[in-house]
Design a protein around this motif. Structure first.
Motif, PDB file in Angstrom:
ATOM      1  N   ASN A  34       0.821  -1.210   0.000  1.00  0.00           N
ATOM      2  CA  ASN A  34       0.000   0.000   0.000  1.00  0.00           C
ATOM      3  C   ASN A  34       0.856   1.261   0.000  1.00  0.00           C
ATOM      4  O   ASN A  34       0.467   2.288  -0.577  1.00  0.00           O
ATOM      5  N   VAL A  35       2.011   1.180   0.650  1.00  0.00           N
ATOM      6  CA  VAL A  35       2.929   2.318   0.668  1.00  0.00           C
ATOM      7  C   VAL A  35       3.433   2.617  -0.741  1.00  0.00           C
ATOM      8  O   VAL A  35       3.547   3.782  -1.148  1.00  0.00           O
ATOM      9  N   VAL A  36       3.731   1.561  -1.491  1.00  0.00           N
ATOM     10  CA  VAL A  36       4.181   1.734  -2.876  1.00  0.00           C
ATOM     11  C   VAL A  36       3.093   2.433  -3.690  1.00  0.00           C
ATOM     12  O   VAL A  36       3.363   3.379  -4.443  1.00  0.00           O
ATOM     13  N   ASP A  37       1.833   1.983  -3.497  1.00  0.00           N
ATOM     14  CA  ASP A  37       0.713   2.638  -4.182  1.00  0.00           C
ATOM     15  C   ASP A  37       0.629   4.120  -3.802  1.00  0.00           C
ATOM     16  O   ASP A  37       0.466   4.992  -4.666  1.00  0.00           O
ATOM     17  N   THR A  38       0.735   4.397  -2.496  1.00  0.00           N
ATOM     18  CA  THR A  38       0.651   5.779  -2.020  1.00  0.00           C
ATOM     19  C   THR A  38       1.785   6.623  -2.587  1.00  0.00           C
ATOM     20  O   THR A  38       1.587   7.785  -2.972  1.00  0.00           O
ATOM     21  N   PHE A  39       2.981   6.041  -2.649  1.00  0.00           N
ATOM     22  CA  PHE A  39       4.141   6.771  -3.167  1.00  0.00           C
ATOM     23  C   PHE A  39       3.925   7.170  -4.627  1.00  0.00           C
ATOM     24  O   PHE A  39       4.099   8.338  -4.998  1.00  0.00           O
ATOM     25  N   TYR A  40       3.529   6.211  -5.456  1.00  0.00           N
ATOM     26  CA  TYR A  40       3.360   6.517  -6.881  1.00  0.00           C
ATOM     27  C   TYR A  40       2.168   7.445  -7.129  1.00  0.00           C
ATOM     28  O   TYR A  40       2.222   8.336  -7.988  1.00  0.00           O
ATOM     29  N   ILE A  41       1.099   7.249  -6.367  1.00  0.00           N
ATOM     30  CA  ILE A  41      -0.051   8.125  -6.526  1.00  0.00           C
ATOM     31  C   ILE A  41       0.294   9.537  -6.062  1.00  0.00           C
ATOM     32  O   ILE A  41      -0.186  10.535  -6.603  1.00  0.00           O
ATOM     33  N   VAL A 274      -7.228  15.836   4.532  1.00  0.00           N
ATOM     34  CA  VAL A 274      -7.566  14.457   4.161  1.00  0.00           C
ATOM     35  C   VAL A 274      -6.311  13.721   3.719  1.00  0.00           C
ATOM     36  O   VAL A 274      -6.072  12.573   4.110  1.00  0.00           O
ATOM     37  N   ALA A 275      -5.491  14.371   2.902  1.00  0.00           N
ATOM     38  CA  ALA A 275      -4.241  13.760   2.453  1.00  0.00           C
ATOM     39  C   ALA A 275      -3.332  13.471   3.643  1.00  0.00           C
ATOM     40  O   ALA A 275      -2.704  12.408   3.731  1.00  0.00           O
ATOM     41  N   LYS A 341       8.333  12.431  10.869  1.00  0.00           N
ATOM     42  CA  LYS A 341       8.229  13.510   9.875  1.00  0.00           C
ATOM     43  C   LYS A 341       8.929  13.136   8.571  1.00  0.00           C
ATOM     44  O   LYS A 341       8.445  13.445   7.475  1.00  0.00           O
ATOM     45  N   TYR A 342      10.052  12.430   8.677  1.00  0.00           N
ATOM     46  CA  TYR A 342      10.785  12.020   7.476  1.00  0.00           C
ATOM     47  C   TYR A 342      10.004  10.964   6.688  1.00  0.00           C
ATOM     48  O   TYR A 342      10.023  10.957   5.447  1.00  0.00           O
ATOM     49  N   MET A 343       9.307  10.082   7.405  1.00  0.00           N
ATOM     50  CA  MET A 343       8.484   9.071   6.747  1.00  0.00           C
ATOM     51  C   MET A 343       7.340   9.719   5.982  1.00  0.00           C
ATOM     52  O   MET A 343       7.003   9.314   4.868  1.00  0.00           O
ATOM     53  N   ILE A 344       6.747  10.743   6.579  1.00  0.00           N
ATOM     54  CA  ILE A 344       5.642  11.461   5.928  1.00  0.00           C
ATOM     55  C   ILE A 344       6.113  12.134   4.645  1.00  0.00           C
ATOM     56  O   ILE A 344       5.424  12.118   3.613  1.00  0.00           O
ATOM     57  N   MET A 345       7.307  12.712   4.690  1.00  0.00           N
ATOM     58  CA  MET A 345       7.818  13.476   3.550  1.00  0.00           C
ATOM     59  C   MET A 345       8.152  12.597   2.346  1.00  0.00           C
ATOM     60  O   MET A 345       8.352  13.107   1.247  1.00  0.00           O
ATOM     61  N   VAL A 346       8.187  11.282   2.542  1.00  0.00           N
ATOM     62  CA  VAL A 346       8.367  10.374   1.405  1.00  0.00           C
ATOM     63  C   VAL A 346       7.171  10.471   0.457  1.00  0.00           C
ATOM     64  O   VAL A 346       7.309  10.343  -0.757  1.00  0.00           O
ATOM     65  N   PHE A 347       5.988  10.737   1.023  1.00  0.00           N
ATOM     66  CA  PHE A 347       4.758  10.732   0.240  1.00  0.00           C
ATOM     67  C   PHE A 347       4.333  12.119  -0.233  1.00  0.00           C
ATOM     68  O   PHE A 347       3.729  12.262  -1.296  1.00  0.00           O
ATOM     69  N   VAL A 353       0.518  19.628   4.806  1.00  0.00           N
ATOM     70  CA  VAL A 353       0.232  18.196   4.876  1.00  0.00           C
ATOM     71  C   VAL A 353       1.172  17.511   5.861  1.00  0.00           C
ATOM     72  O   VAL A 353       0.752  16.716   6.709  1.00  0.00           O
ATOM     73  N   VAL A 354       2.462  17.817   5.770  1.00  0.00           N
ATOM     74  CA  VAL A 354       3.458  17.191   6.641  1.00  0.00           C
ATOM     75  C   VAL A 354       3.194  17.518   8.105  1.00  0.00           C
ATOM     76  O   VAL A 354       3.200  16.625   8.968  1.00  0.00           O
ATOM     77  N   ASP A 355       2.960  18.782   8.411  1.00  0.00           N
ATOM     78  CA  ASP A 355       2.743  19.198   9.804  1.00  0.00           C
ATOM     79  C   ASP A 355       1.487  18.557  10.393  1.00  0.00           C
ATOM     80  O   ASP A 355       1.485  18.079  11.535  1.00  0.00           O
ATOM     81  N   THR A 356       0.400  18.531   9.611  1.00  0.00           N
ATOM     82  CA  THR A 356      -0.858  17.941  10.086  1.00  0.00           C
ATOM     83  C   THR A 356      -0.706  16.442  10.318  1.00  0.00           C
ATOM     84  O   THR A 356      -1.167  15.913  11.333  1.00  0.00           O
ATOM     85  N   ALA A 357      -0.045  15.764   9.382  1.00  0.00           N
ATOM     86  CA  ALA A 357       0.143  14.317   9.502  1.00  0.00           C
ATOM     87  C   ALA A 357       1.038  13.971  10.689  1.00  0.00           C
ATOM     88  O   ALA A 357       0.806  12.992  11.395  1.00  0.00           O
ATOM     89  N   TYR A 358       2.073  14.796  10.919  1.00  0.00           N
ATOM     90  CA  TYR A 358       3.014  14.512  12.006  1.00  0.00           C
ATOM     91  C   TYR A 358       2.329  14.630  13.370  1.00  0.00           C
ATOM     92  O   TYR A 358       2.511  13.775  14.246  1.00  0.00           O
TER      93      TYR A 358
END
Length: 456
Positions: A34-41, A274-275, A341-347, A353-358
């Protein structure tokens, strides 16, 4: 000479690791899929990631039925094996697969008819809605093979085999790495399909997975494909499996409905929120993976030992699973604080988006301790064939309390999104405390009934 059932005799610590580690590895590669899907999308746009998040909620809702029936199959097949009734185990296996075939077909048809209405109700619109529909209509073609494959895996889990599913998930992950960019961007005669290409890759891999799982199931001698198509359903087995499956399925359905409710309130903060929620959820899944393998170990060991009435071993597996789960939860808190935070920035590298997700995953990391308590307690109740409190607890933590808390946060006090995450922490922790106490009480009741029966 009868083959020894190691789930009844082997050292509990070794059993947990033997079952949980392959299961966790399988889940890891499934999540990385699923991570691969998220990365490419994510390479397409933030709107596309938002669309994937909406689609995942539908996907999880469809899976909710499979979780209930899967646990029912594992509990009944495992219970029969614990009593050394292999023929009966085979009956439960065959009828469980039959139920999966029926349910997967019905769910696919209903989903095709209601998909757009559900997305709009959840708050999707514009380009996000367009992407969500484009992706999910194709994904629905893979529901039937996916659910039947999970049914086959439920039988294998009852036998203590979590390696087979792990192996095919690894293969699926590797195939996805190749097929995603191939179908998204095209190559020679293969057209560039964009977000549809990601969905098409998933459907193709689901059919490959199904063929492999049916082969592994056939090798157990608990399922004969030729006899399966010639024999009539066993109505008694159907009823028992459905009765066991309904509470857990309702629990998981309420979970998916709760996710949709959360999504609705998150969407009031905009598509970037949402993202962020979708990306944060992916990161959370990665950290939770080792803990989720414990669920599989618990239901497998508990169901067999409940059939043999080995309550001391049931107590031991619960204590050890909780201990390991809490240790892993503590490690998860540290990992998220340092690397989240670094994991989030992969996507996505959008600052908002990064701040909210973190912030989301920071709060979720402290809920890990409650999650592991819920998971182990739920698996125990499924293993002792007493899952009937599960949907009530789920209704409390997924529907009733979130509606109250989230409504107050968003519409009454108009607070920032961080208060949604605080609400989750309060709700899930209170639910975990209750179900742990309840599970302990149910085990005491079952032990007492067994003792009285022996004395009588």
């Amino acid at each position: 000479m009868k083959k020894t059932n190691e789930l009844l005799t082997k050292d509990i610590k070794k059993l947990i690791f033997d079952i949980a580690i392959p299961s966790s590895m399988g889940m890891f590669f499934n999540t990385m899929y699923n991570v691969v899907d998220t990365f490419y999308i994510g390479q397409i746009s933030t709107e596309a990631i938002s669309a994937l998040t909406y689609s995942f909620m539908i996907f999880f809702m469809l899976l909710s039925v499979s979780f209930g029936l899967s646990s029912a199959i594992t509990a009944y097949v495992g219970g029969a094996l614990g009593k050394h009734k292999r023929t009966m185990a085979g009956i439960y296996a065959s009828n469980g697969i039959s139920l999966f075939i029926i349910i997967s077909f019905v769910l696919s048809v209903i989903s095709f008819l209601l998909l757009e209405y559900i997305f709009v109700t959840m708050g999707a619109s514009g380009k996000v809605l367009e992407y969500a529909l484009e992706y999910t209509y194709i994904i629905l073609l893979g529901i039937i093979p996916m659910l039947i494959g999970l049914g086959a895996n439920a039988v294998l889990i009852a036998l203590g085999d979590t390696k087979s599913y792990r192996n095919i998930l690894i293969i699926g992950f590797l195939l996805n790495i190749i097929l995603d960019p191939l179908f998204i961007y095209g190559f020679y005669f293969i057209p560039a399909l964009g977000i549809s290409g990601v969905a098409l890759a998933t459907v193709l891999i689901q059919y490959i997975t199904l063929m492999y799982m049916l082969y592994k199931l056939y090798k157990t001698n608990l399922f004969d494909i030729s006899l399966f198509f010639k024999s009539l359903p066993n109505i008694k087995a159907f009823k028992q499996l459905v009765k066991q499956a309904i509470p857990t399925s309702i629990n998981m359905f309420l979970g998916s409905l709760g996710s949709m409710i959360t999504m609705y309130f998150v969407s009031t903060y905009g598509f970037k929120a949402v993202a962020a929620f979708g990306i944060g959820y992916r990161v959370e899944q990665i950290i939770l993976l080792p803990m989720l393998g414990l669920n599989t170990a618990v239901i497998s060991i508990v169901s067999n030992n409940f059939g043999a009435k080995n309550f001391d071993r049931i107590d031991e597996v619960i204590d050890k699973a909780l201990k390991y789960g809490y240790i892993m939860s503590a490690v998860g808190v540290v990992l998220i604080a340092l690397f989240g935070k670094y994991m989030i920035m992969v996507f996505d590298t959008d600052t908002q988006v990064v701040d909210t997700a973190y912030i989301y995953i920071i709060f979720e990391s402290f809920i890990f301790f409650s999650f592991i308590t819920l998971f182990i307690s739920t698996s125990t109740l499924q293993g002792i064939k007493n899952p009937f409190m599960i949907p009530y607890v789920s209704f409390y933590r997924q529907i009733f309390m979130p509606l109250i808390f989230f409504f107050l946060v968003v519409y009454v006090f108009e607070l920032s999104i961080i208060y949604l995450w605080i609400s989750m922490l309060i709700i899930i922790t209170s639910a975990a405390i209750f179900i742990k106490i309840y599970t302990k009480k149910q085990l005491e009741i079952a032990r007492t009934k067994t003792y009285i029966k022996k004395q009588g």
